[in-house]
Design a protein around this motif. Sequence first.
Motif, PDB file in Angstrom:
ATOM      1  N   ALA A   1       0.833  -1.202   0.000  1.00 13.72           N
ATOM      2  CA  ALA A   1       0.000   0.000   0.000  1.00 13.72           C
ATOM      3  C   ALA A   1       0.870   1.255   0.000  1.00 13.72           C
ATOM      4  O   ALA A   1       0.581   2.225  -0.727  1.00 13.72           O
ATOM      5  CB  ALA A   1      -0.928  -0.005   1.217  1.00 13.72           C
ATOM      6  N   ALA A   2       1.937   1.258   0.794  1.00 14.99           N
ATOM      7  CA  ALA A   2       2.835   2.413   0.841  1.00 14.99           C
ATOM      8  C   ALA A   2       3.552   2.591  -0.489  1.00 14.99           C
ATOM      9  O   ALA A   2       3.754   3.719  -0.959  1.00 14.99           O
ATOM     10  CB  ALA A   2       3.845   2.245   1.974  1.00 14.99           C
ATOM     11  N   ILE A   3       3.933   1.475  -1.111  1.00 13.64           N
ATOM     12  CA  ILE A   3       4.564   1.559  -2.430  1.00 13.64           C
ATOM     13  C   ILE A   3       3.578   2.115  -3.448  1.00 13.64           C
ATOM     14  O   ILE A   3       3.933   2.955  -4.290  1.00 13.64           O
ATOM     15  CB  ILE A   3       5.092   0.171  -2.857  1.00 13.64           C
ATOM     16  N   GLY A   4       2.320   1.669  -3.372  1.00  7.19           N
ATOM     17  CA  GLY A   4       1.304   2.163  -4.292  1.00  7.19           C
ATOM     18  C   GLY A   4       1.100   3.664  -4.172  1.00  7.19           C
ATOM     19  O   GLY A   4       0.922   4.360  -5.179  1.00  7.19           O
ATOM     20  N   VAL A   5       1.119   4.185  -2.951  1.00 11.04           N
ATOM     21  CA  VAL A   5       0.975   5.629  -2.741  1.00 11.04           C
ATOM     22  C   VAL A   5       2.122   6.374  -3.416  1.00 11.04           C
ATOM     23  O   VAL A   5       1.921   7.400  -4.074  1.00 11.04           O
ATOM     24  CB  VAL A   5       0.920   5.948  -1.234  1.00 11.04           C
ATOM     25  N   ALA A   6       3.350   5.848  -3.268  1.00  9.48           N
ATOM     26  CA  ALA A   6       4.514   6.490  -3.889  1.00  9.48           C
ATOM     27  C   ALA A   6       4.428   6.449  -5.401  1.00  9.48           C
ATOM     28  O   ALA A   6       4.789   7.421  -6.087  1.00  9.48           O
ATOM     29  CB  ALA A   6       5.794   5.812  -3.406  1.00  9.48           C
ATOM     30  N   LEU A   7       3.943   5.349  -5.945  1.00 11.02           N
ATOM     31  CA  LEU A   7       3.816   5.249  -7.404  1.00 11.02           C
ATOM     32  C   LEU A   7       2.815   6.269  -7.935  1.00 11.02           C
ATOM     33  O   LEU A   7       3.026   6.855  -9.011  1.00 11.02           O
ATOM     34  CB  LEU A   7       3.397   3.833  -7.803  1.00 11.02           C
ATOM     35  N   GLU A   8       1.744   6.475  -7.192  1.00  9.37           N
ATOM     36  CA  GLU A   8       0.763   7.471  -7.613  1.00  9.37           C
ATOM     37  C   GLU A   8       1.353   8.879  -7.535  1.00  9.37           C
ATOM     38  O   GLU A   8       1.126   9.717  -8.411  1.00  9.37           O
ATOM     39  CB  GLU A   8      -0.489   7.381  -6.735  1.00  9.37           C
ATOM     40  N   GLU A   9       2.115   9.127  -6.480  1.00  7.19           N
ATOM     41  CA  GLU A   9       2.653  10.471  -6.270  1.00  7.19           C
ATOM     42  C   GLU A   9       3.698  10.839  -7.311  1.00  7.19           C
ATOM     43  O   GLU A   9       3.723  11.969  -7.815  1.00  7.19           O
ATOM     44  CB  GLU A   9       3.254  10.578  -4.866  1.00  7.19           C
ATOM     45  N   TYR A  10       4.575   9.877  -7.654  1.00  8.15           N
ATOM     46  CA  TYR A  10       5.701  10.203  -8.534  1.00  8.15           C
ATOM     47  C   TYR A  10       5.451   9.828  -9.990  1.00  8.15           C
ATOM     48  O   TYR A  10       6.219  10.214 -10.871  1.00  8.15           O
ATOM     49  CB  TYR A  10       6.981   9.546  -8.007  1.00  8.15           C
ATOM     50  N   GLY A  11       4.430   9.055 -10.245  1.00  3.81           N
ATOM     51  CA  GLY A  11       3.964   8.815 -11.602  1.00  3.81           C
ATOM     52  C   GLY A  11       5.026   8.337 -12.575  1.00  3.81           C
ATOM     53  O   GLY A  11       5.778   7.384 -12.293  1.00  3.81           O
ATOM     54  N   ASP A  12       5.104   9.001 -13.720  1.00  2.61           N
ATOM     55  CA  ASP A  12       5.996   8.579 -14.797  1.00  2.61           C
ATOM     56  C   ASP A  12       7.474   8.754 -14.465  1.00  2.61           C
ATOM     57  O   ASP A  12       8.332   8.282 -15.217  1.00  2.61           O
ATOM     58  CB  ASP A  12       5.682   9.364 -16.070  1.00  2.61           C
ATOM     59  N   ARG A  13       7.778   9.423 -13.377  1.00  2.00           N
ATOM     60  CA  ARG A  13       9.190   9.575 -12.991  1.00  2.00           C
ATOM     61  C   ARG A  13       9.771   8.288 -12.422  1.00  2.00           C
ATOM     62  O   ARG A  13      10.994   8.134 -12.365  1.00  2.00           O
ATOM     63  CB  ARG A  13       9.341  10.700 -11.969  1.00  2.00           C
ATOM     64  N   VAL A  14       8.925   7.367 -11.991  1.00  2.82           N
ATOM     65  CA  VAL A  14       9.427   6.130 -11.369  1.00  2.82           C
ATOM     66  C   VAL A  14       9.976   5.205 -12.450  1.00  2.82           C
ATOM     67  O   VAL A  14       9.249   4.788 -13.349  1.00  2.82           O
ATOM     68  CB  VAL A  14       8.321   5.415 -10.568  1.00  2.82           C
ATOM     69  N   VAL A  15      11.263   4.872 -12.343  1.00  2.00           N
ATOM     70  CA  VAL A  15      11.902   4.002 -13.330  1.00  2.00           C
ATOM     71  C   VAL A  15      12.115   2.590 -12.799  1.00  2.00           C
ATOM     72  O   VAL A  15      12.358   1.667 -13.585  1.00  2.00           O
ATOM     73  CB  VAL A  15      13.247   4.598 -13.795  1.00  2.00           C
ATOM     74  N   LEU A  16      12.050   2.429 -11.465  1.00  2.00           N
ATOM     75  CA  LEU A  16      12.324   1.108 -10.882  1.00  2.00           C
ATOM     76  C   LEU A  16      11.733   1.035  -9.487  1.00  2.00           C
ATOM     77  O   LEU A  16      11.777   2.011  -8.727  1.00  2.00           O
ATOM     78  CB  LEU A  16      13.836   0.876 -10.799  1.00  2.00           C
ATOM     79  N   VAL A  17      11.177  -0.136  -9.170  1.00  2.00           N
ATOM     80  CA  VAL A  17      10.816  -0.496  -7.800  1.00  2.00           C
ATOM     81  C   VAL A  17      11.671  -1.705  -7.432  1.00  2.00           C
ATOM     82  O   VAL A  17      11.887  -2.595  -8.271  1.00  2.00           O
ATOM     83  CB  VAL A  17       9.313  -0.826  -7.676  1.00  2.00           C
ATOM     84  N   ALA A  18      12.181  -1.725  -6.219  1.00  2.00           N
ATOM     85  CA  ALA A  18      13.014  -2.851  -5.783  1.00  2.00           C
ATOM     86  C   ALA A  18      12.497  -3.387  -4.453  1.00  2.00           C
ATOM     87  O   ALA A  18      12.044  -2.624  -3.597  1.00  2.00           O
ATOM     88  CB  ALA A  18      14.471  -2.438  -5.659  1.00  2.00           C
ATOM     89  N   VAL A  19      12.561  -4.712  -4.289  1.00  2.00           N
ATOM     90  CA  VAL A  19      12.191  -5.377  -3.038  1.00  2.00           C
ATOM     91  C   VAL A  19      13.267  -6.405  -2.710  1.00  2.00           C
ATOM     92  O   VAL A  19      14.163  -6.673  -3.516  1.00  2.00           O
ATOM     93  CB  VAL A  19      10.804  -6.053  -3.148  1.00  2.00           C
ATOM     94  N   SER A  20      13.180  -6.991  -1.506  1.00  2.00           N
ATOM     95  CA  SER A  20      14.236  -7.874  -1.012  1.00  2.00           C
ATOM     96  C   SER A  20      13.774  -9.313  -0.889  1.00  2.00           C
ATOM     97  O   SER A  20      12.625  -9.583  -0.519  1.00  2.00           O
ATOM     98  CB  SER A  20      14.710  -7.397   0.370  1.00  2.00           C
ATOM     99  N   ALA A  21      14.719 -10.237  -1.148  1.00  2.00           N
ATOM    100  CA  ALA A  21      14.438 -11.664  -1.022  1.00  2.00           C
ATOM    101  C   ALA A  21      15.662 -12.381  -0.446  1.00  2.00           C
ATOM    102  O   ALA A  21      16.393 -12.994  -1.200  1.00  2.00           O
ATOM    103  CB  ALA A  21      14.043 -12.248  -2.383  1.00  2.00           C
ATOM    104  N   PRO A  22      15.859 -12.346   0.854  1.00  2.00           N
ATOM    105  CA  PRO A  22      15.133 -11.592   1.867  1.00  2.00           C
ATOM    106  C   PRO A  22      15.863 -10.291   2.185  1.00  2.00           C
ATOM    107  O   PRO A  22      16.943 -10.031   1.660  1.00  2.00           O
ATOM    108  CB  PRO A  22      15.195 -12.539   3.069  1.00  2.00           C
ATOM    109  N   SER A  23      15.296  -9.486   3.101  1.00  2.00           N
ATOM    110  CA  SER A  23      15.972  -8.285   3.559  1.00  2.00           C
ATOM    111  C   SER A  23      17.160  -8.674   4.428  1.00  2.00           C
ATOM    112  O   SER A  23      17.103  -9.658   5.176  1.00  2.00           O
ATOM    113  CB  SER A  23      15.010  -7.420   4.372  1.00  2.00           C
ATOM    114  N   TYR A  24      18.238  -7.896   4.320  1.00  2.00           N
ATOM    115  CA  TYR A  24      19.444  -8.231   5.084  1.00  2.00           C
ATOM    116  C   TYR A  24      19.227  -8.064   6.586  1.00  2.00           C
ATOM    117  O   TYR A  24      19.609  -8.929   7.377  1.00  2.00           O
ATOM    118  CB  TYR A  24      20.609  -7.346   4.639  1.00  2.00           C
ATOM    119  N   ALA A  25      18.621  -6.958   6.990  1.00  2.00           N
ATOM    120  CA  ALA A  25      18.536  -6.645   8.413  1.00  2.00           C
ATOM    121  C   ALA A  25      17.667  -7.621   9.195  1.00  2.00           C
ATOM    122  O   ALA A  25      17.947  -7.914  10.361  1.00  2.00           O
ATOM    123  CB  ALA A  25      18.021  -5.217   8.604  1.00  2.00           C
ATOM    124  N   HIS A  26      16.599  -8.150   8.570  1.00  2.00           N
ATOM    125  CA  HIS A  26      15.649  -8.971   9.311  1.00  2.00           C
ATOM    126  C   HIS A  26      15.425 -10.363   8.727  1.00  2.00           C
ATOM    127  O   HIS A  26      14.773 -11.186   9.358  1.00  2.00           O
ATOM    128  CB  HIS A  26      14.299  -8.238   9.397  1.00  2.00           C
TER     129      HIS A  26
END
Length: 470
Positions: free
Chosen positions: A149-174
Amino acid sequence: MSTQQILEALQQLRAADLPTHGGRTLAYVYDSGVAEADELGRAALAMYGGTNGLDPTAFPSLLQMERDLVDFARPMFHGADAMVGTVTSGGTESILLAVKTARDAAAVEKPVIVVPDTIHAAFHKAAHYFGVERVSVPVDPVTFRADPAAIGVALEEYGDRVVLVAVSAPSYAHGVLDPVQEVADLTRPRGIRLHVDACIGGWVLPWTDDLPAWDFAVDGVTSISADLHKYAYTPKGVSLLLHADPGYRRAQFFASADWPGYTMLNSTVQSTKSGGPLAAAWAVVRYFGVDGYRRLTQEALAGTQAVTDGVAGIDHLRVVVQPDSTLVAIGADEALDVFTLSDLMLDRGWFVQPQMSFKEFPATLHVSLSAATAASVPDFLAALRDSVDAAVAAGPIEVDSALREAASAIDPATLDDVTFDALLQIAGLAGGNGEVAAPERMAPVNALLDVAPPAVREALLVAFLDRLSR
């Protein structure tokens, strides 16, 4: 000097380093516990140490080995026949290239990448290097996973400027897997690239049962980074950057003929690069094969579960979140601090990595379990219990209020040598003649860094590294 003298000198220098084998260094290095594989990797490294990956037509064996590694990875990551890949020097270079490729392919003004707070700091570095704005969004405060949901909000806000979304498999810290499918459902309809950072999990998750889809099996995943010098147990300096098809990779390449020398043509950040790490990875991967990695993964996962079960039985400690892979984040209550606990574990022959607090998340200890550690988990837990008792007896570190205020008041933009000298004295890091000197106990220093704002912490550590390397 004679060869014997030089080798003896190297042995003396090496004696001060953390051990790379034996399974007691629970960050930075990954140990299969298989001596024959280590010897094979070193032999291949030496055999190809003088080769150069700059020109694949000059050293076709390197090109063949790169193809072979990509072919090995294809079924692991559910890649289609069109999947392509490049061998890089490590996870950071793979991530740098993923961001650079997405930026160049999009060719938009003021490009943006959207990432969860828990994404690896290599994405921060890539954004800084390549002039891309990084938008970090909060993760779920309970599961520590990316919040679609938070990622979706950012995508709406920044629109066509977004060139990449990245996620972790898994995250290092946790050590938890982000919801790749849910994020892909947001990026795919928008035509936005989705990168899965599997640098630390890429050679574990394919042999881990009962996980949601996270790789190219998810429609919309366009690239994956996966390190071989972690859980493929190869010598250092090898990662894979995989793209779903050649079209996604094309902007990764760099060429320049606008000078009187040879036409520069590169697939990676590096131009000249030793073929040694590639050859070593090729050899070790062929040695273990699918069955070998399945066995090593099961050993590492069994050790991880034993650690999480054991920590649950130690007063004052907790596992922050049940891991999906081989990484464990350990938290402590107010009776002790994790920085002292880290020092005490090192006294007992175990290196565990302290992680600073971040926003509402308190400081933790990071543990990366490898196959070689599994058999020693009872010894690890015994040392951890003893260390907790000693840390409780010592009490948590209290940072002097004046020092806390001084750290918070620093302007990172104006941190000059004079100010830094004063801070070195206050922090107990000052040596002679303006040099730095690491104390025997890092806990007071880490506690001070932990109360400093992130920008100040970065500036202090950059200044420290500068002094350390002068």
